[in-house]
Design an enzyme around this catalytic site. Structure first.
Site, short mmCIF file in Angstrom:
data_model
loop_
_atom_site.label_atom_id
_atom_site.label_comp_id
_atom_site.label_asym_id
_atom_site.label_seq_id
_atom_site.Cartn_x
_atom_site.Cartn_y
_atom_site.Cartn_z
N GLY A 26 18.46 9.08 27.28
CA GLY A 26 17.18 9.28 26.61
C GLY A 26 17.18 8.69 25.22
O GLY A 26 18.22 8.34 24.66
N GLY A 58 15.22 9.22 21.25
CA GLY A 58 14.46 10.16 20.43
C GLY A 58 14.24 9.61 19.05
O GLY A 58 14.54 8.44 18.76
N GLY A 59 13.72 10.47 18.18
CA GLY A 59 13.40 10.03 16.84
C GLY A 59 14.62 9.68 16.01
O GLY A 59 14.51 8.95 15.03
N MET A 60 15.78 10.21 16.40
CA MET A 60 16.98 9.97 15.60
C MET A 60 17.94 8.98 16.23
O MET A 60 18.85 8.50 15.57
CB MET A 60 17.72 11.29 15.35
CG MET A 60 16.93 12.28 14.52
SD MET A 60 17.89 13.76 14.14
CE MET A 60 19.16 13.05 13.10
N LYS A 92 25.94 10.31 21.72
CA LYS A 92 24.72 10.35 20.92
C LYS A 92 24.91 9.49 19.67
O LYS A 92 25.93 9.60 18.99
CB LYS A 92 24.39 11.79 20.53
CG LYS A 92 23.13 11.93 19.71
CD LYS A 92 22.83 13.41 19.45
CE LYS A 92 21.54 13.56 18.66
NZ LYS A 92 21.18 14.98 18.46
N ASP A 126 17.24 24.97 14.51
CA ASP A 126 16.33 24.11 15.29
C ASP A 126 16.27 24.58 16.74
O ASP A 126 16.39 23.79 17.67
CB ASP A 126 16.80 22.66 15.22
CG ASP A 126 15.69 21.67 15.61
OD1 ASP A 126 14.51 22.06 15.55
OD2 ASP A 126 16.01 20.53 15.97
#
Length: 683
Positions: A66, A68-70, A88, A184
């Site tokens: 995936g 994502g924003g980061m 990641k 979070d």
């Protein structure tokens, strides 16, 4: 342009609307920013690993999981651990910001120090080229967000499934809060494995985002919905209660499909299956005042437990798979709700009979056993009264001991407990002899006597109690005397059978052998420190410090530091370095009668060596110098391993210390667990 999603009909309204265009429902004030379009492939190519690419000379890229924003998450093959893991990475704009990079590494280290079955394991962090990465456990399953979004319109997860998810989430947080605050909690960060195991991930990511980053549309993505009021004001100063607020929001969303914005309607008013008894629990979680919420996750779990038991009793236990099922018929919904509501009402009336909400309310109406009585006294805890005098403190110890000694259990048929009782009486007699001299040792002996009485009240099965006292730790240059409180320790090393139960229940990886066919009474081997720590957390125990292990092995008044039977080696005394073919491997635990320590622990001289939770550091031994701070352990950290093993041709004595890297495993190393007593105070 900002758009607002209707909490009732899910219609996405244009900016500036106060009420939903479709159903006229008032819209929440918090807006969800729509992320800008992704960069063209040509701009992203330099930041994306290719399938088949080798990263950091260790990871073989399989596929992209995936984006994502980061950054991106990849499925890779870890050629060191010999298993598939998730990798990641951070986006370039974060890599260029030194402050963000430092915080990223700091938070990654925190996550790597966490070892719990309900937390995604972090294996490694590093830099390759211009990319910073974290490798972590690959969870085969889906995020809670994905599960919720793919439910058919109007359908909700069964209440029993919702409570099971929240319980797993709470179990992770109950452990994690002794180290850090997540900050979070949201469905995106809760993974549900294919077998239903709940895994919490992304610890502390919100700390990476300073004020400037938080305003970015690619970062917010609805997260403020889950943030407590105090976290919206100052994320750095929040405590565990901020996570409890977020858990309440997630629970409300699972139950209703909506967010608890404004003055939310009770969940039971929106979904017929939700028991009304859940409403005050959710309300307490999301109270704007942290002081009015549950003060820790244990309180929240205790409040949810009776409801979960009743729901599962009415419908059967939650299935292992938490995937959405066919919606229940109305005829099924009404009895569940009615039964739970009526049963809880009856439970509150008959509180003493059934014990519902005992942990949440913090009281016991009837203390029928010795254990309950002593536990009630212990809940008073230590006090910060520095003005108390010698006589007053001794009087308080005397009162506690007189109460405990009057109600001690029948120990005549248990030799180990009988010895502890005799020791408690002797320590108290010595304290009374010294009190007239106002000798401080009188207070210490009284405290130790109370420890012994407390042990008799809380004695776990298959464990022995190690009396409070000293132990000398040796190396080739010096020795160090360490004073210890009393504690419980396993009689034997953790076995294959015991470890198998843990692996099955928590979907934990097996050692590199067939655990299901291995002899159940042999010690488990080839487990990392991380594996052992996770088992201990699951069992409600800890790994022993080096000092605790040594105290249990040879810390008795007349015990030899070399072997349980004496100073010199004895052939056949233990499973250690024998030439006999049947001794080439680990043997069943406890079969060597001579390999029994003064405290009653078997196989501390042989069979398998054992992990401790102490860093390998020079003596003198100081528990306050960081050697017992497991949160600081990382890959490459050398930890202390103690005891002989079946391949030890040197017949090493028990006082010997060995070092082993945090991430290593060996077929000669296993572990056993300890369980400390609660804090003891005179008041």
């Amino acid at each position: 342009m900002a758009k607002v999603k209707c909490p009732k009909c899910d219609f996405v309204n244009p900016d500036g609307q106060d009420a939903c265009v479709r159903c006229k429902t008032p819209l929440p004030r918090i807006k969800i920013e729509i992320a800008p379009p992704s960069a063209p492939p040509s701009q992203q190519a330099q930041y994306v690993f290719r399938p088949g690419q080798i990263v950091a000379a260790r990871y073989s890229v399989i596929d992209v999981i995936g984006r994502g924003g980061m950054g991106c998450i990849y499925r890779v093959r870890d050629n060191v651990l010999k298993e598939d893991v998730a990798l990641k990475t951070l986006l370039p704009q974060f890599v260029r910001d030194q402050t963000v990079v430092e915080r990223f590494f700091n938070e990654a280290r925190i996550a790597r120090g966490l070892s719990h079955p309900n937390i995604v394991r972090v294996h490694d962090i590093g830099i390759t080229g211009e990319t910073i990465y974290i490798s972590m456990e690959l969870v085969k399953g889906r995020s809670l967000r994905d599960i919720l979004e793919k439910l058919p319109a109007g359908q909700r997860l069964p209440v029993r499934n919702a409570l099971r998810i929240i319980d797993g989430l709470c179990a992770a947080l109950e452990y994690a809060h002794s180290h850090t605050v997540h900050r979070d909690i949201k469905p995106e960060n809760v993974m549900i494995g294919e077998d239903g195991t709940v895994k919490l991930m992304d610890f502390g990511i919100s700390k990476l985002m300073d004020t400037r980053h938080l305003t970015g549309p690619a970062i917010v993505m609805g997260t403020p919905f889950y943030m407590s009021p105090e976290q919206l004001r100052d994320s750095a100063s929040v405590d565990a209660r901020a996570d409890i607020y977020s858990v309440g929001v997630v629970l409300y969303e699972i139950l209703t499909g909506n967010m608890p914005t404004g003055v939310p309607r009770p969940a039971s008013h929106l979904t017929r299956e939700v028991p009304p008894a859940l409403d005050p629990i959710v309300a307490k979680c999301v109270d704007p005042d942290p002081a009015k919420r549950y003060q820790n996750v244990r309180e929240l779990r205790a409040a949810l437990l009776p409801i979960r038991k009743l729901v599962e009793g009415a419908t059967g236990p939650a299935p292992q798979s938490l995937n959405p099922q066919k919606p229940p018929t109305p005829a099924r919904r009404v009895p569940i709700r009615t039964l739970v509501g009526a049963a809880l009402a009856a439970g509150i009336v008959l509180l003493a009979g059934v014990g519902l909400y005992r942990a949440e309310l913090g009281r016991r109406e009837s203390l029928k056993t010795y254990a309950e009585t002593v536990a009630a006294v212990q809940r008073l805890g230590p006090q910060e009264d520095t003005s108390i005098g010698f006589d007053a403190e001794f009087k308080q110890w005397k009162s506690r001991i007189e109460q405990a000694s009057q109600i001690h259990p029948d120990v005549e048929k248990n030799e180990a407990m009988k010895k502890v009782l005799e020791d408690a009486r002797k320590r108290w007699e010595m304290a009374q002899e010294l009190v007239h001299k106002k000798d401080p040792m009188a207070l210490e002996l009284a405290r130790q006597a109370v420890q012994c009485y407390t042990a008799l009240a809380n004695w776990p099965s298959d464990m022995v109690f190690v009396l409070p006292g000293d132990v000398t730790i040796h190396d080739e240059n010096t020795s160090s005397v360490v004073a210890l409180d009393g504690f419980f320790i396993d009689k034997h090393e953790v076995t294959n059978g015991e470890y198998l139960l843990f692996c099955r229940e928590k979907n934990w990886r097996f050692p590199p052998y067939d655990l299901e066919t291995a002899p159940a009474d042999h010690p488990v081997i080839s487990v990392t420190f991380y594996d052992a720590l996770a088992y201990a957390a699951w069992a409600g125990k800890q790994l022993p410090t080096e000092a605790q292990w040594a105290r249990a092995a040879y810390g008795g008044p007349a015990a030899s530091k070399n072997y349980p039977w004496g100073e010199s080696w004895k052939d056949g005394g233990c499973n250690s370095g024998s030439d006999s073919p049947e001794m080439e491997y680990a043997r069943p635990v406890g079969v060597f009668a001579d390999d029994l320590s003064w405290a009653g622990c078997s196989d501390m001289a042989g069979n398998v060596a054992e992990w401790t939770r102490s860093r390998f550091m020079p003596l003198p031994y100081d528990a306050g110098d960081g050697r017992e701070e497991t949160r600081d352990f990382t890959f490459g950290t050398l930890l202390v391993v103690r005891g002989g093993h079946y391949r030890d041709q040197q017949h090493s004595p028990m006082y010997m210390r060995y070092a082993m890297p945090f991430e290593s495993a060996a077929d000669t190393v296993g572990f056993r667990c300890v369980k400390p007593l609660p804090s003891i105070s005179a008041q």
